[in-house]
Design a protein around this motif. Structure first.
Motif, PDB file in Angstrom:
ATOM      1  N   ILE A  40       0.842  -1.209   0.000  1.00  0.00           N
ATOM      2  CA  ILE A  40       0.000   0.000   0.000  1.00  0.00           C
ATOM      3  C   ILE A  40       0.873   1.253   0.000  1.00  0.00           C
ATOM      4  CG2 ILE A  40      -1.643   1.313   1.401  1.00  0.00           C
ATOM      5  CD1 ILE A  40      -2.881  -1.368   2.235  1.00  0.00           C
ATOM      6  N   ASP A  41       2.010   1.207   0.710  1.00  0.00           N
ATOM      7  CA  ASP A  41       2.915   2.365   0.711  1.00  0.00           C
ATOM      8  C   ASP A  41       3.497   2.606  -0.683  1.00  0.00           C
ATOM      9  OD1 ASP A  41       2.450   2.832   3.353  1.00  0.00           O
ATOM     10  OD2 ASP A  41       4.303   1.885   4.073  1.00  0.00           O
ATOM     11  N   LEU A  42       3.813   1.526  -1.417  1.00  0.00           N
ATOM     12  CA  LEU A  42       4.316   1.694  -2.788  1.00  0.00           C
ATOM     13  C   LEU A  42       3.271   2.378  -3.666  1.00  0.00           C
ATOM     14  CD1 LEU A  42       6.101  -1.733  -3.504  1.00  0.00           C
ATOM     15  CD2 LEU A  42       7.179   0.495  -3.172  1.00  0.00           C
ATOM     16  N   ALA A  43       2.014   1.914  -3.562  1.00  0.00           N
ATOM     17  CA  ALA A  43       0.945   2.511  -4.374  1.00  0.00           C
ATOM     18  C   ALA A  43       0.703   3.963  -3.968  1.00  0.00           C
ATOM     19  CB  ALA A  43      -0.332   1.696  -4.222  1.00  0.00           C
ATOM     20  N   THR A  44       0.769   4.233  -2.668  1.00  0.00           N
ATOM     21  CA  THR A  44       0.584   5.610  -2.197  1.00  0.00           C
ATOM     22  C   THR A  44       1.675   6.513  -2.744  1.00  0.00           C
ATOM     23  OG1 THR A  44      -0.451   4.800  -0.159  1.00  0.00           O
ATOM     24  CG2 THR A  44       0.370   7.052  -0.147  1.00  0.00           C
ATOM     25  N   GLY A  45       2.904   6.031  -2.765  1.00  0.00           N
ATOM     26  CA  GLY A  45       4.000   6.827  -3.317  1.00  0.00           C
ATOM     27  C   GLY A  45       3.804   7.128  -4.789  1.00  0.00           C
ATOM     28  N   VAL A  53       0.120  15.322  -4.931  1.00  0.00           N
ATOM     29  CA  VAL A  53      -0.560  15.610  -3.672  1.00  0.00           C
ATOM     30  C   VAL A  53       0.329  15.117  -2.533  1.00  0.00           C
ATOM     31  CG1 VAL A  53      -2.864  15.503  -4.677  1.00  0.00           C
ATOM     32  CG2 VAL A  53      -1.807  13.413  -3.771  1.00  0.00           C
ATOM     33  N   SER A  54      -0.089  15.421  -1.306  1.00  0.00           N
ATOM     34  CA  SER A  54       0.665  14.980  -0.136  1.00  0.00           C
ATOM     35  C   SER A  54       0.429  13.483   0.091  1.00  0.00           C
ATOM     36  CB  SER A  54       0.230  15.762   1.102  1.00  0.00           C
ATOM     37  OG  SER A  54      -1.105  15.416   1.448  1.00  0.00           O
ATOM     38  N   PRO A  55       1.300  12.804   0.855  1.00  0.00           N
ATOM     39  CA  PRO A  55       1.087  11.383   1.155  1.00  0.00           C
ATOM     40  C   PRO A  55      -0.250  11.111   1.832  1.00  0.00           C
ATOM     41  CG  PRO A  55       3.335  12.019   1.686  1.00  0.00           C
ATOM     42  CD  PRO A  55       2.617  13.284   1.330  1.00  0.00           C
ATOM     43  N   ALA A  56      -0.668  12.013   2.731  1.00  0.00           N
ATOM     44  CA  ALA A  56      -1.945  11.789   3.408  1.00  0.00           C
ATOM     45  C   ALA A  56      -3.092  11.840   2.416  1.00  0.00           C
ATOM     46  CB  ALA A  56      -2.142  12.818   4.514  1.00  0.00           C
ATOM     47  N   GLU A  57      -3.034  12.826   1.472  1.00  0.00           N
ATOM     48  CA  GLU A  57      -4.093  12.937   0.464  1.00  0.00           C
ATOM     49  C   GLU A  57      -4.069  11.733  -0.469  1.00  0.00           C
ATOM     50  OE1 GLU A  57      -4.580  17.750  -0.108  1.00  0.00           O
ATOM     51  OE2 GLU A  57      -2.808  16.763  -0.977  1.00  0.00           O
ATOM     52  N   ALA A  58      -2.855  11.248  -0.805  1.00  0.00           N
ATOM     53  CA  ALA A  58      -2.751  10.077  -1.683  1.00  0.00           C
ATOM     54  C   ALA A  58      -3.332   8.846  -1.001  1.00  0.00           C
ATOM     55  CB  ALA A  58      -1.289   9.834  -2.061  1.00  0.00           C
ATOM     56  N   ALA A  77      -3.874  -1.582  -4.678  1.00  0.00           N
ATOM     57  CA  ALA A  77      -2.470  -1.193  -4.650  1.00  0.00           C
ATOM     58  C   ALA A  77      -1.659  -2.045  -5.606  1.00  0.00           C
ATOM     59  CB  ALA A  77      -1.927  -1.327  -3.226  1.00  0.00           C
ATOM     60  N   ALA A  78      -1.967  -3.346  -5.690  1.00  0.00           N
ATOM     61  CA  ALA A  78      -1.260  -4.224  -6.623  1.00  0.00           C
ATOM     62  C   ALA A  78      -1.494  -3.777  -8.063  1.00  0.00           C
ATOM     63  CB  ALA A  78      -1.707  -5.664  -6.425  1.00  0.00           C
ATOM     64  N   ASP A  79      -2.738  -3.407  -8.395  1.00  0.00           N
ATOM     65  CA  ASP A  79      -3.037  -2.939  -9.757  1.00  0.00           C
ATOM     66  C   ASP A  79      -2.257  -1.665 -10.072  1.00  0.00           C
ATOM     67  OD1 ASP A  79      -4.722  -5.043 -10.146  1.00  0.00           O
ATOM     68  OD2 ASP A  79      -6.576  -3.913  -9.773  1.00  0.00           O
ATOM     69  N   ILE A  80      -2.174  -0.724  -9.116  1.00  0.00           N
ATOM     70  CA  ILE A  80      -1.461   0.543  -9.348  1.00  0.00           C
ATOM     71  C   ILE A  80       0.025   0.274  -9.573  1.00  0.00           C
ATOM     72  CG2 ILE A  80      -0.767   2.704  -8.252  1.00  0.00           C
ATOM     73  CD1 ILE A  80      -3.509   2.732  -6.861  1.00  0.00           C
ATOM     74  N   VAL A  81       0.638  -0.576  -8.714  1.00  0.00           N
ATOM     75  CA  VAL A  81       2.065  -0.865  -8.864  1.00  0.00           C
ATOM     76  C   VAL A  81       2.324  -1.605 -10.163  1.00  0.00           C
ATOM     77  CG1 VAL A  81       4.034  -2.078  -7.856  1.00  0.00           C
ATOM     78  CG2 VAL A  81       2.422  -0.883  -6.372  1.00  0.00           C
ATOM     79  N   ASN A  82       1.454  -2.565 -10.515  1.00  0.00           N
ATOM     80  CA  ASN A  82       1.621  -3.297 -11.775  1.00  0.00           C
ATOM     81  C   ASN A  82       1.487  -2.363 -12.974  1.00  0.00           C
ATOM     82  OD1 ASN A  82       2.161  -5.820 -10.762  1.00  0.00           O
ATOM     83  ND2 ASN A  82       0.012  -6.486 -10.724  1.00  0.00           N
ATOM     84  N   THR A 114       0.512 -12.404  -7.565  1.00  0.00           N
ATOM     85  CA  THR A 114       1.960 -12.456  -7.743  1.00  0.00           C
ATOM     86  C   THR A 114       2.623 -11.183  -7.234  1.00  0.00           C
ATOM     87  OG1 THR A 114       1.609 -13.822  -9.709  1.00  0.00           O
ATOM     88  CG2 THR A 114       3.801 -12.872  -9.416  1.00  0.00           C
ATOM     89  N   ARG A 115       1.981 -10.028  -7.456  1.00  0.00           N
ATOM     90  CA  ARG A 115       2.526  -8.767  -6.956  1.00  0.00           C
ATOM     91  C   ARG A 115       2.536  -8.772  -5.427  1.00  0.00           C
ATOM     92  NH1 ARG A 115       6.131  -5.563  -8.386  1.00  0.00           N
ATOM     93  NH2 ARG A 115       5.203  -5.368 -10.478  1.00  0.00           N
ATOM     94  N   ARG A 116       1.483  -9.341  -4.808  1.00  0.00           N
ATOM     95  CA  ARG A 116       1.456  -9.415  -3.349  1.00  0.00           C
ATOM     96  C   ARG A 116       2.590 -10.291  -2.828  1.00  0.00           C
ATOM     97  NH1 ARG A 116      -4.238  -9.879  -4.136  1.00  0.00           N
ATOM     98  NH2 ARG A 116      -4.125 -12.133  -3.752  1.00  0.00           N
ATOM     99  N   VAL A 117       2.859 -11.375  -3.547  1.00  0.00           N
ATOM    100  CA  VAL A 117       3.965 -12.255  -3.138  1.00  0.00           C
ATOM    101  C   VAL A 117       5.284 -11.503  -3.223  1.00  0.00           C
ATOM    102  CG1 VAL A 117       5.286 -14.318  -3.752  1.00  0.00           C
ATOM    103  CG2 VAL A 117       2.784 -14.385  -3.750  1.00  0.00           C
ATOM    104  N   ALA A 118       5.499 -10.775  -4.346  1.00  0.00           N
ATOM    105  CA  ALA A 118       6.745 -10.032  -4.520  1.00  0.00           C
ATOM    106  C   ALA A 118       6.895  -8.958  -3.446  1.00  0.00           C
ATOM    107  CB  ALA A 118       6.781  -9.405  -5.909  1.00  0.00           C
ATOM    108  N   SER A 119       5.799  -8.279  -3.149  1.00  0.00           N
ATOM    109  CA  SER A 119       5.846  -7.232  -2.130  1.00  0.00           C
ATOM    110  C   SER A 119       6.118  -7.825  -0.751  1.00  0.00           C
ATOM    111  CB  SER A 119       4.524  -6.460  -2.123  1.00  0.00           C
ATOM    112  OG  SER A 119       4.531  -5.466  -1.121  1.00  0.00           O
TER     113      SER A 119
END
Length: 760
Positions: A40-45, A53-58, A77-82, A114-119
């Protein structure tokens, strides 16, 4: 007074096992939470950059998107990172029946997983944790059996940083890959491309895994540099097509970032490591190979490493190598721990003594930590409390106890259950609980004892009769002390002592002394016991017994004419299964005490022989009888079963002298298995030897009085006995026994038993 060690399921054992289980569960939960937070932190970034926007807004935006789409925050979050990093390739699976839409949905779901496993692997604290995550969540579904990860060092060597699906023994063999290692390790690094092998390894190459297994050796690259190597191994051949390779490569790429972010851990069990490292005394983890009884050393804490002279010679080694003098005991205790048997403290002595001999492992405790791991705790120096407790516990019929009045709990030593006649699965009860078991006539004695302890707060002693659950009655002496803390009574400690035997003996002697004067009573009692015990131990045998397949005769020569009895005995007994029991034994010491103990052993063996079990098992039972015989005696013995059907003699020896076989005028000694004497070590195992006999053979079983000489070594006496047997002319077995008894080299005036068996 040292507190007794609790019996049954040991309190310390249960507490440590529960602590290990609780810590493992907490650790798994925290790892899962950290993995989710990392993704979730990766997707927020990513949203911070895209939306400016700020991290809180993201983070708030991510939560609203998840609610609007109906997806979990982790899936979104996995979809955003992928979407930014590129969807991780997914290995083809069996086609679904739902058409293109269904196939696409399945692919998206698999990409998210698979993204969850990698994360999750990136969020792990150690390389081995990351390897296990990748294997279980991503590579395992692709049929992979094991994953190896090596870190590249400044010296251009590769050091094993983590692994999963690999035994500790095999991992120890591949800890280092030197620059001169055989292909293909450095070849893969030099060329910068993976090596794929669908079956076996290329000629001239050496890699872990089964000979026909499929393998993939991949360089791990980060920022243009090779930081390590990854080896993926299947259990057998595999079809490694292009889609399959892309999916595997995407997963393995995570390992490069893991290597860069973590340090090489000394063990794949950091949770247990931390627990063991907090201990001040030696502790280690043993690893059990899957579907095997083989054990190897997986981890040593610092005190254990110092005790063994450094961790390198032991870690990764089989226990036969790391603990050559103690491995059989450790294997046995490990098996007991995994089978659920209670494992208590025990003193383990080295197998040898003298210069260079290992230190003993004292107060050993073994705990199961899962299907493949065992925790072993021990001391290198004696703990005064535990040592005093063991010494007290070995006294015949003495059982320490302790009542904690602040917690309402009680602790007994193991012997207390037998003395009080309480089932060993029951919880220990306090001293006051004996009121329900004391004979009514002795209730006042117990009440006075409790009053002295609780009110006057001074030590007290009393003898009471205890009614056992099996209906028996025991005379028990109770000696107790109050435990005080700043004047407050906090507990009671003491011992239970079974004095029934002494009580009955006293009653019997008193009845005799009422009829005789003191001098007459002593003489009559000694003479009567001597005659009765001699007859019980060595009853007269007919001149020759004709039994199935053999003839047998026996001789007994007493040690001291006045008492006419010693510790020697013999037995020849036909059994219902057609076999014949032949046995001889020698109790340590002489006189009535020695003879009394041997009566118990001889009669016990006669009864046990009718079970039909083998000599080794009979000796194990006889050892248990000796351990529990009053006075804790020791004895040597030979137990043999002759089968006339095939003329074989199966026999076991408890520290006894070798058998003597005379065949065609030549005599030879049959070396016995080198097992300990009876009564020396609880739960001993006795080996068996089978000797093929033929018609005309004469076999002699004897005790040490036949061959021991005052000024000669035992070997010289045995050699003299062999020569004496060869000098006997061919004669009947009865005459042979008489002549050997008269010509044998022994001169110590010790008592002697001799059995001569002729095969017919």
């Amino acid at each position: 007074m040292p507190a007794p060690e609790p019996s049954g399921s040991s309190g310390g054992h249960d507490q440590l096992s529960a602590a290990v289980a609780a810590l493992a569960a907490d650790n798994a939960s925290l790892r899962e939470q950290l993995s989710q937070r990392h993704l979730i932190d990766l997707a927020t970034g990513i949203l911070v950059t895209q939306l400016e926007v700020s991290p809180a807004e993201a983070a708030e935006h991510l939560a609203r998107l998840a609610e609007a789409t109906g997806l979990s925050s982790e899936d979104l979050a996995a979809d955003i990172v992928n979407g930014v990093a590129g969807t991780i390739a997914v290995a083809p699976r069996a086609p679904s029946s739902g058409g293109d839409g269904s196939d696409h949905g399945a692919a998206v779901a698999e990409a998210r997983r698979t993204r969850r496993v990698a994360s999750a692997a990136e969020a792990d604290h150690t390389v081995s944790q990351a390897a296990a995550t990748l294997l279980e969540g991503g590579l395992g579904p692709l049929g992979v059996e094991s994953l190896w990860l090596w870190r590249r060092m400044e010296s251009d060597c590769f050091r094993l940083a983590g692994h999963a699906g690999v035994s500790a023994t095999e991992a120890a063999r591949w800890q280092w890959i030197p620059p001169a290692a055989p292909a293909p390790f450095h070849q893969v690094v030099a060329e910068g491309s993976p090596l794929w092998s669908a079956s076996g390894v290329p000629p001239g190459s050496v890699l872990p895994g089964a000979p026909e297994a499929a393998r993939a050796l991949l360089p791990l690259r980060l920022k243009g540099a090779t930081v390590g190597l990854a080896l993926v191994v299947w259990p057998g051949p595999a079809d490694l097509d292009d889609n399959f390779r892309r999916a595997l490569t995407d997963l393995i790429d995570v390992a490069a970032r893991v290597l860069n972010a973590t340090e090489t851990e000394p063990s794949p069990s950091p949770l247990l490591d931390d627990l063991l490292d907090s201990l001040a005394h030696p502790a280690m983890i043993l690893h059990r190979e899957p579907d095997s009884s083989k054990l190897s050393v997986e981890y040593l804490n610092e005190p254990a490493s110092k005790a063994l002279g450094g961790s390198y010679p032991a870690v990764g080694r089989p226990i036969e190598v790391a603990f050559p003098h103690h491995h059989s005991d450790l294997a046995m205790l490990s098996q007991e721990a995994h089978s659920g048997t209670t494992v208590r403290r025990a003193a383990r002595l080295p197998a040898e003594h003298g210069p260079g001999a290992p230190d003993p492992l004292l107060d050993v405790r073994v705990l199961s930590a899962g299907a493949e791991q065992t925790i072993v705790l021990w001391h290198t120096g004696s703990d005064r409390r535990l040592s005093a407790m063991r010494a007290l516990g070995r006294l015949q019929g003495v059982a320490p106890f302790e009542d904690d009045l602040t917690t309402g709990t009680s602790a007994w030593s193991e012997q207390a259950y037998g003395i009080l006649g309480v089932d060993r699965e029951s919880e220990p009860f306090p001293l006051a609980g004996l009121q329900l078991r004391v004979h009514p006539e002795d209730a006042d004695n117990l009440a006075e004892l409790l009053s002295t302890l609780n009110e006057r707060r001074t030590s007290a002693v009393a003898v009471v009769r205890i009614t056992r659950e099996d209906g028996g009655l025991r005379h028990v002496r109770i000696a107790a002390e109050p435990l005080l803390d700043e004047g407050v009574l906090t507990g009671i400690t003491g011992v239970y002592q079974d004095v029934s035997a002494g009580f009955h003996t006293e009653v019997a002697l008193s009845a005799t002394f009422d009829q005789l004067t003191a001098v007459q009573a002593q003489a009559a009692l000694r003479h009567q016991l001597a005659l009765q015990l001699q007859q019980a131990i060595v009853p007269e045998m007919p001149a020759v017994q004709r039994l199935p397949g053999l003839q047998a005769t026996a001789r007994y020569r007493p040690a001291v004419q006045e008492y006419r009895v010693g510790g020697d005995w013999y037995d020849v007994l036909p059994l219902p299964n057609g076999k014949v029991l032949v046995a001889v034994g020698d109790m340590a010491g002489h006189g009535i005490d020695s003879a009394t103990g041997m009566v118990a052993l001889r009669n016990a063996l006669r009864g046990l022989a009718f079970t039909g079990h083998t000599p080794g098992r009979l000796m194990e039972w006889l050892n248990d009888v000796t351990i529990n015989t009053q006075g804790h005696p020791t004895a040597t013995a030979v137990c043999a079963l002759y089968d006339p059907a095939d003329r074989t003699l199966c026999w076991a020896s408890a520290g006894h002298l070798p058998l003597l076989l005379v065949r065609d005028g030549r005599a030879r000694l049959l070396d016995p298995p080198r097992d300990v004497l009876l009564g020396a070590v609880p739960s001993s195992v006795y080996q068996e030897t089978t000797t093929q006999l033929i018609t005309g053979d004469t076999l002699f079983l004897y005790t040490d009085g036949l061959i021991e000489r005052r000024h000669d070594a035992l070997d010289e006496g045995l050699d003299g006995l062999r020569r004496a047997a060869e000098e006997l002319s061919i004669c009947e077995v009865e005459e042979q026994a008489d002549r050997l008894l008269n010509s044998a080299p022994g001169d110590t005036d010790d008592d002697t038993s001799l059995i001569a068996v002729r095969i017919v």
